[in-house]
Design an enzyme around this catalytic site. Sequence first.
Site, short mmCIF file in Angstrom:
data_model
loop_
_atom_site.label_atom_id
_atom_site.label_comp_id
_atom_site.label_asym_id
_atom_site.label_seq_id
_atom_site.Cartn_x
_atom_site.Cartn_y
_atom_site.Cartn_z
N LYS A 9 -7.31 0.68 -2.93
CA LYS A 9 -6.82 0.11 -1.68
C LYS A 9 -6.91 1.12 -0.54
O LYS A 9 -7.36 0.79 0.57
CB LYS A 9 -5.37 -0.34 -1.89
CG LYS A 9 -4.62 -0.73 -0.62
CD LYS A 9 -5.20 -1.95 0.07
CE LYS A 9 -4.39 -2.31 1.31
NZ LYS A 9 -5.05 -3.31 2.15
N THR A 50 0.86 -1.17 0.00
CA THR A 50 0.00 0.00 0.00
C THR A 50 0.90 1.22 0.00
O THR A 50 1.50 1.56 1.01
CB THR A 50 -0.89 -0.01 1.26
OG1 THR A 50 -1.65 -1.22 1.25
CG2 THR A 50 -1.84 1.17 1.27
N LYS A 100 -0.65 5.63 8.92
CA LYS A 100 0.02 5.83 7.62
C LYS A 100 -0.99 5.75 6.49
O LYS A 100 -1.03 6.61 5.60
CB LYS A 100 1.09 4.75 7.42
CG LYS A 100 1.92 4.93 6.15
CD LYS A 100 2.51 3.59 5.68
CE LYS A 100 1.44 2.70 5.07
NZ LYS A 100 1.93 1.52 4.35
#
Lengths: 295, 295, 295, 295
Positions: free
Chosen positions: C169, C93, C238
Amino acid sequence: MDVGFIGLGRMGQAIAANVLRAGHRLSVWNRSPAAAEALVAGGAQLVGTPAQAARGEVLMSMLADDAAHRSVLIEGGVFAGASGGLVYVNLATVSVALARELAALAAAHGVTYLAAPVFGRPEAAAAAKLNIVVGGDGAALTRIESLLLTIGERIWPVGALPEHANVVKLAGNFMIASALETMGEAAALVRAHGIRSADFLDILTSTLFAGPVYQNYGRLIAAQRYQPAGFTVTLGLKDVRLALEAAESERVPMPVAGVLRDHFLEALAAGRGEQDWAALAEVAATHAALAARGR
Amino acid sequence: MDVGFIGLGRMGQAIAANVLRAGHRLSVWNRSPAAAEALVAGGAQLVGTPAQAARGEVLMSMLADDAAHRSVLIEGGVFAGASGGLVYVNLATVSVALARELAALAAAHGVTYLAAPVFGRPEAAAAAKLNIVVGGDGAALTRIESLLLTIGERIWPVGALPEHANVVKLAGNFMIASALETMGEAAALVRAHGIRSADFLDILTSTLFAGPVYQNYGRLIAAQRYQPAGFTVTLGLKDVRLALEAAESERVPMPVAGVLRDHFLEALAAGRGEQDWAALAEVAATHAALAARGR
Amino acid sequence: MDVGFIGLGRMGQAIAANVLRAGHRLSVWNRSPAAAEALVAGGAQLVGTPAQAARGEVLMSMLADDAAHRSVLIEGGVFAGASGGLVYVNLATVSVALARELAALAAAHGVTYLAAPVFGRPEAAAAAKLNIVVGGDGAALTRIESLLLTIGERIWPVGALPEHANVVKLAGNFMIASALETMGEAAALVRAHGIRSADFLDILTSTLFAGPVYQNYGRLIAAQRYQPAGFTVTLGLKDVRLALEAAESERVPMPVAGVLRDHFLEALAAGRGEQDWAALAEVAATHAALAARGR
Amino acid sequence: MDVGFIGLGRMGQAIAANVLRAGHRLSVWNRSPAAAEALVAGGAQLVGTPAQAARGEVLMSMLADDAAHRSVLIEGGVFAGASGGLVYVNLATVSVALARELAALAAAHGVTYLAAPVFGRPEAAAAAKLNIVVGGDGAALTRIESLLLTIGERIWPVGALPEHANVVKLAGNFMIASALETMGEAAALVRAHGIRSADFLDILTSTLFAGPVYQNYGRLIAAQRYQPAGFTVTLGLKDVRLALEAAESERVPMPVAGVLRDHFLEALAAGRGEQDWAALAEVAATHAALAARGR
């Protein structure tokens, strides 16, 4: 003094003109040289590279954003070619991370870095009424204090760490943006009830909220007058982002800053990027569909 | 004038004392009669029911919340037994809905309702420095203007609808609470970076944010001094709730008010209900775990 | 096939093991070689530099964050030394901006870049039950489809632009984090009223909210069991940050993402960085002071 | 059994029809008698006052909001004239405060109050597939269990306090609304990047977010189809308000609920009050100006 100046946007021109007017020798550089014309007519010397502006005793700069600092200062090799003992005064609002990086790079080349972000719109810059927050070496600050007082009305030292001045500046701009949002929401509330926002803001800014931010921006919001821009929505978003980054690096949640970020983005998506950041107040009015209701 | 006064909390006592000092005849009522002692010693007459305070030319009241107004005024039958031509001046911060309901009830009994919520803490009330926002019949306001000027420094008329004064008051209190939250978040940011919040707030409140709200509350927040309370967290939550209700009734989203609501609730859950509402600033500090980090 | 694999964290090891088990020739690289032991014992070849893993037909990687990709792939010169016709499958990711940059860099060296971020925790990776979202060249995807099906149960192609897979995602991870926050707030509400959160979540996740995210995380939240972590608070922050950046680049306000950001920061400040990101639910419980109230 | 039913809106009609179909004797009342026609044709008896519906063994009601309950039940004197031993089953979503008040009033008249709010849209009601959360006396619940199973597929008992069922229902509706908002924000993000929201939502609701809420509402949001409404924006706002009130009474901050409140208000201000509450997703799309950008 022998002063270099890089970055002649609206703020930069006004500040540099005051330096010149005070009798200092001034070398200026700007990406587009046309912006230097008035200063050159007034006696400033136009130099061909940013590095050439770093050959005197003091270098000042007022650049737009982190990217501009990287491109002009770092890629331009300004510190590498600087005169010995140069004091570099960065007047811009940059990220805390960049302030740390530039200060270290300056030190590596014997240059003293003073972070000196200013509070004040272009009119205040022209009138030498800026408030200057200064972080960095105290001795260097003492040396250039009289120079700074030719461009501002007061110096606010915050200690030896340059980036502390940037944190203060970002926290201060967050407070201004929050005041804009707050007036926007309050004005939407009273307008929806049929009260003129000018009447409401007049009461508050004449009493509890006397003080420049509420009075000046209150007038713009009451009049819904967002042009010409003293400071744009686009720049407002940038500064809120920098405040959020500075907060994240030290793990500080700031929910009001999150609201501001969303509303600046919405103002941008609505095509208001070049309007004065007081236009943030229009977001609250739009959410309440006030125009459609004739309020 | 012949003046009745209901509700002798801290604000009410200070205001009633100024009325008395100005030479008016004063009848007072309070749920707990002990609060009337000083006034009675000064020449006021203590009456046994709220309705008896409504027998003069003017009735003023300063009650705690909507429930107290219902119980004392409506269930107490105050309007039903009022003297002909009574002007009733409601100094409290009540909901917009209650203001409408009370005004209608007063009118049905020939009483003129003036909504006259005040800006100012107990010290300002004692010094007769309140700012009084007045909604309602203009002729009635003219008649009692000199009376109001014995308790405040300025009257701000907002037109013929009483509830407009309440909307202005609630929007104003929202602005104060937002300033508290904003200073709290900004102070948390600078403290997390190792800067004293007192230094930061001194810069901002000496310049852009000069004005009573930022200066007075800035001092409390910098000193983290929340006792004694001029206005409590519990009352702050009440007023934010009333602002949100006034907003909902006219379909006005107010995201910053939502943040305030959550943080007042959190302060309350943390046991700060009786602290000064400046303690709102502690919520941001707690979220960033500043104490645990020694910041 | 001849497959290279870079990045042997918990997810990477599980995925690489499935590739090996399916009979492919596997070269592996990891910053700390110890992580490769089990794979080497199973027949994989350990190579000394990341670039050496790029000499086969396919290179896969599962690296931690943008910085790791820059250091390993770009500074490691992986694309520059790649075999002709290499298909590079990035399972991680990463930011939308980095995906664009890597895809361009890969193309400049004749490497086909497939963005293939996966949904699924380490258990799902071990069981080859990942859902793989793939963006990039369709022909290349066809060529490696059977390889991908050795590590996941389903491939979800999203078209020719690699970064679209990353947007999907990040939007998906935002939805998971939002579900965590939502369950946290709802659980705090019912607990404050004296209802067991397990009872509440059982009703909802057996009916309207059947489905893996609510059921699996609902169990962790009801049990307040945040260790061992399948995916940490630090990683959750994150990914929310990357979602906010992807939103900002296209001027999309996301207020719930703003709440998530603040609460992840608070969880981090409270020392929960290495707990499972389901611990986000504890922030709401803390704000309501449930522990102190014995709820 | 001898059953009374009050409140024949879309949900009420479907539920009452199932009671009738199961062979119970049914007396019905509705403010507007026309709504009872189909039921009367099917054998139900139309009574002239709400109190007359309370003369059997069980009384059920499905009324719109707190105000309707006050007017029909309390002012209508329903409990006062109830048959001895009546079990009253309140199927509606009401405030926690009203549930407590009604339960006490019922008890004072010898009526057993069961709070039995249901999860399910009108189609689920028609198909007798509701999930029924029940709070109140266990013996009474046992007595009417088979009756409840003629209208729903499963009963979820939550203990002896009726209002606990309301808290669960409100927390559940908050979770649905949060899912709507979350899908709206995520869909806005992917659309702004040029990805079809249907493609995105298909991936997520086929995998991690399988389950009725995400699948059913995901389809509506992907198709931007908000008419006919199963449950309106206006009702959604009402339930979020009730959840916020239940949270405030126990001092539970719920920031996502605050976002929902603002966005429901904005949808209402935009004239979407009678659309399905899935239209909440349009608020995020509007903020990002997606339509103006052709996204």
